[in-house]
Design an enzyme around this catalytic site. Structure first.
Site, PDB file in Angstrom:
ATOM      1  N   ASP A 186      -4.176  -3.381   7.298  1.00  0.00           N
ATOM      2  CA  ASP A 186      -3.334  -4.285   8.083  1.00  0.00           C
ATOM      3  C   ASP A 186      -2.703  -3.587   9.285  1.00  0.00           C
ATOM      4  O   ASP A 186      -2.232  -2.456   9.187  1.00  0.00           O
ATOM      5  CB  ASP A 186      -2.209  -4.816   7.165  1.00  0.00           C
ATOM      6  CG  ASP A 186      -1.302  -5.795   7.863  1.00  0.00           C
ATOM      7  OD1 ASP A 186      -1.791  -6.883   8.193  1.00  0.00           O
ATOM      8  OD2 ASP A 186      -0.118  -5.477   8.082  1.00  0.00           O
TER       9      ASP A 186
ATOM     10  N   GLU B 240      -7.730  -4.014  10.784  1.00  0.00           N
ATOM     11  CA  GLU B 240      -7.277  -5.115  11.634  1.00  0.00           C
ATOM     12  C   GLU B 240      -6.793  -4.524  12.951  1.00  0.00           C
ATOM     13  O   GLU B 240      -5.765  -3.855  13.007  1.00  0.00           O
ATOM     14  CB  GLU B 240      -6.125  -5.877  10.963  1.00  0.00           C
ATOM     15  CG  GLU B 240      -5.778  -7.129  11.748  1.00  0.00           C
ATOM     16  CD  GLU B 240      -4.329  -7.576  11.618  1.00  0.00           C
ATOM     17  OE1 GLU B 240      -4.060  -8.740  11.879  1.00  0.00           O
ATOM     18  OE2 GLU B 240      -3.460  -6.745  11.282  1.00  0.00           O
TER      19      GLU B 240
ATOM     20  N   ASP C 224      -3.966 -16.060   9.701  1.00  0.00           N
ATOM     21  CA  ASP C 224      -3.052 -16.016  10.845  1.00  0.00           C
ATOM     22  C   ASP C 224      -3.495 -16.961  11.962  1.00  0.00           C
ATOM     23  O   ASP C 224      -2.842 -17.029  13.005  1.00  0.00           O
ATOM     24  CB  ASP C 224      -3.009 -14.596  11.441  1.00  0.00           C
ATOM     25  CG  ASP C 224      -2.416 -13.571  10.488  1.00  0.00           C
ATOM     26  OD1 ASP C 224      -1.553 -13.939   9.669  1.00  0.00           O
ATOM     27  OD2 ASP C 224      -2.824 -12.390  10.573  1.00  0.00           O
TER      28      ASP C 224
HETATM   29  C1  NOJ Z   1      -1.321  -8.963  10.108  1.00  0.00           C
HETATM   30  C2  NOJ Z   1      -1.318  -9.930   8.986  1.00  0.00           C
HETATM   31  O1  NOJ Z   1      -2.566 -10.552   8.944  1.00  0.00           O
HETATM   32  C3  NOJ Z   1      -0.170 -10.889   9.222  1.00  0.00           C
HETATM   33  O2  NOJ Z   1      -0.216 -11.992   8.363  1.00  0.00           O
HETATM   34  C4  NOJ Z   1       1.114 -10.107   9.117  1.00  0.00           C
HETATM   35  O3  NOJ Z   1       2.195 -10.936   9.495  1.00  0.00           O
HETATM   36  C5  NOJ Z   1       1.113  -8.883  10.024  1.00  0.00           C
HETATM   37  N1  NOJ Z   1      -0.125  -8.162  10.027  1.00  0.00           N
HETATM   38  C6  NOJ Z   1       2.188  -7.919   9.617  1.00  0.00           C
HETATM   39  O4  NOJ Z   1       1.858  -7.271   8.429  1.00  0.00           O
END
Ligand code: NOJ
Ligand code: CA
Length: 560
Positions: free
Chosen positions: A201, A258, A332
């Site tokens: 993440d 990510e 997201d």
């Molecule tokens: C990316 C995640 O996919 C998202 O849902 C999250 O709010 C942020 N990173 C912070 O961890």
């Protein structure tokens, strides 16, 4: 593609689960691990090879689990560690792998490390986080992703700590080698439990410019970041090399980082075959271009020309150098059929056209729960139906603008809210869509009585069946996985045509990603190709037509 590059995670189709919204077993309105387990037959029926589940660790849920309180325990709302162990066993016995979400950039402020860090400056954990002493207000003007300053003052220490996300998500200090090793140890602990991979993440933000320069154009009322001071900065590659050496290198564990706002050149640094950092990264260019720049009140829809341009770019730039990931949705993002297809008249056709795109390119495809049945954006009429912290910060920010009506603000929320993807999975048309017998933690999408798994299973022409068929084709034809990508030029903005050249087979794919019939100027389809799959039922017979209908997808095959 040389054979030594063949691996399971290149051949896998991965399914992403947002456990809170997948299936509730104990009727408290919140999805959980036993609920997830009760749906493994369905996942097997769909034909996927691995699951990525978003965080299920113990958390106060400021950001639905991305604020981890304890990385080595399971949040009670999801079940127990025993449930987790059973899940891993059950999955493995079905040949399905498990990819866990790992939050690297921050922890919860309720994590014991942070609690100790706040006790005193000489506590060893103090240096696990990023504290700064500053006399006149916050050390710099960076804005948090969730609104407000990235700095939070701690009276007791007379220092600020940094949080790129919410105040309850303090950033970890990756410059500290002890902190890094402590993270690796926990990752290894889970690998020993049997997890097969990690989605990392917010990876691109680990290395900050610790001189904390002010961003020249920061807007006081804005959301967002002083990006260039912490996105994709070079020390992140040192951390990843170290993590790779200590955690992944001697184990069969796949990684996907990510990484927002990256170029193909950045991706090659993270995931180039020779780099010994990550296996793959998620790049967000189609989303960054439309949702990530410009004014937030601008209409958010991704036109076919952008899909065509960006996918072509990434396919070509990574070919033979790194492995792509392919995704159109996650927890997201808005629903793809609403954001880049048509969720009205052409819902089914456009969802299938997008499925064709997703599953016929080179790279590892990810399907987000509900995508396979064409779930749409939620459009709740009132802000208090929403649950997502970022949605509230968008709302607050727009409220401050004064010139926008409530209706105009809600229109922005309808298009952009992360809750679009977080409404409960629609299993059937019974009360609460078969997700729970209790009112769920977040409202259902009103269309669940017509759009649901049961209906889709019963209809051989459904989106779900089409996904299954495409997944099966990827299994039957490794050339569809490994074959090289060659764009085949179409001057029409809505029409995307390309070939995949494999060892045994070639494929030709023609997609109309728009609402109007178009000329198909490309005649590859005439050259000994045979129709393989399409989203119009009369495809065979019309497969030589020089017209391509609204959202038509055609896939052809020929032996080399
Ligand atoms: C990316 C995640 O996919 C998202 O849902 C999250 O709010 C942020 N990173 C912070 O961890
Ligand atoms: Ca539950």
């Amino acid at each position: 593609m040389p054979d030594q590059h063949r691996t399971w995670w290149k051949e896998a189709v991965i399914y992403q689960i947002y456990p809170m919204s997948f299936m509730d077993s104990n009727n408290d309105g919140i999805g959980d691990l036993p609920g997830l387990m009760s749906k493994l037959d369905y996942l097997q029926y769909l034909g996927i090879d691995a699951l990525w589940i978003t965080p299920v660790y113990d958390s106060p849920n400021d950001d639905n689990g991305y604020d981890v309180r304890d990385y080595l325990s399971i949040a009670p709302q999801f079940g127990t560690m025993k449930d987790m162990e059973t899940l891993i066993e059950e999955l493995h016995s079905r040949g399905i792998r498990l990819i866990m979400d790992w939050v690297l950039n921050h922890s919860s402020d309720e994590h014991e490390w942070f609690e100790k860090a706040c006790l005193s400056k000489d506590n060893p954990y103090h240096d696990y986080y990023i504290f700064q002493r500053h006399e006149n207000g916050p050390p710099c003007n960076w804005r948090s992703m969730f609104g407000g300053s990235v700095w939070q003052y701690v009276e007791k220490l007379q220092e600020y700590y940094l949080h790129l996300y919410s105040r309850k998500m303090p950033d970890l200090n990756w410059e500290n080698p002890e902190m890094r090793q402590a993270v690796y140890d926990m990752m290894l602990w889970w690998i020993n439990k049997g997890v097969d991979g990690y989605r990392l993440d917010s990876l691109a933000t680990l290395a900050k410019d610790t001189s904390f320069p002010n961003v020249p154009s920061s807007k006081e009322d804005g959301l967002g970041w002083g990006g260039r001071y912490f996105l994709n900065r070079s020390p992140v590659h040192e951390y990843l090399k170290e993590m790779n050496e200590r955690v992944f290198s001697s184990r069969d564990v796949m990684t996907v980082g990510e990484t927002g706002f990256i170029s193909p050149e950045d991706a090659l640094k993270y995931a180039g075959y020779e780099r010994k950092e990550l296996d793959t990264v998620f790049q967000f260019e189609i989303f960054d271009r439309i949702l990530g720049t410009g004014d937030i009140t601008e209409p958010a829809s991704i036109p076919p020309a952008v899909l065509k341009q960006v996918f072509t770019l990434w396919q070509e730039k990574l070919q033979d150098k790194a492995w792509n990931t392919l995704f159109l949705e996650n927890h997201d993002l808005p629903r793809s059929v609403s954001l880049m297809g048509d969720d009205g008249l052409y819902r089914e056709l456009s969802a299938k056209a997008l499925a064709t795109l997703l599953l016929t390119l080179q790279g590892t495809p990810y399907i987000f729960q509900g995508q396979e049945i064409g779930m749409t954006n939620v459009n709740y009429s009132r802000i208090d139906s929403y649950r997502d912290i970022r949605t509230f910060s968008i709302y607050d920010q727009l409220k401050k603008r004064k010139n926008l009506s409530e209706e105009e603000i809600m229109k922005v929320i309808h298009q952009r809210s992360r809750d679009n993807a977080r409404s409960p999975m629609q299993w059937n048309d019974s009360v609460y869509a078969g997700f729970s017998k209790q009112k769920p933690w977040i409202s259902l999408n009103a269309n669940y009585s017509s759009i649901n798994v049961e209906n889709e299973m019963g209809n051989p022409n459904s989106i779900l069946h089409y996904y299954r068929d495409l997944i099966r084709l990827r299994k039957n034809y490794p050339d569809l996985v490994y074959g090289s990508f060659v764009p085949s030029v179409s001057s029409n903005e809505d029409v995307f045509t390309y070939c995949r050249h494999g060892k045994e087979y070639d494929f030709f794919i023609a997609l109309n990603l728009g609402k109007k019939e178009q000329d198909l100027e490309n005649h590859e389809q005439g050259k000994n190709y045979k129709p393989l799959i399409g989203n119009y039922s009369d495809f065979i017979g019309k497969d030589n037509s020089e017209k391509i209908r609204p959202y038509e997808a055609r896939v052809f095959i020929k032996k080399r």
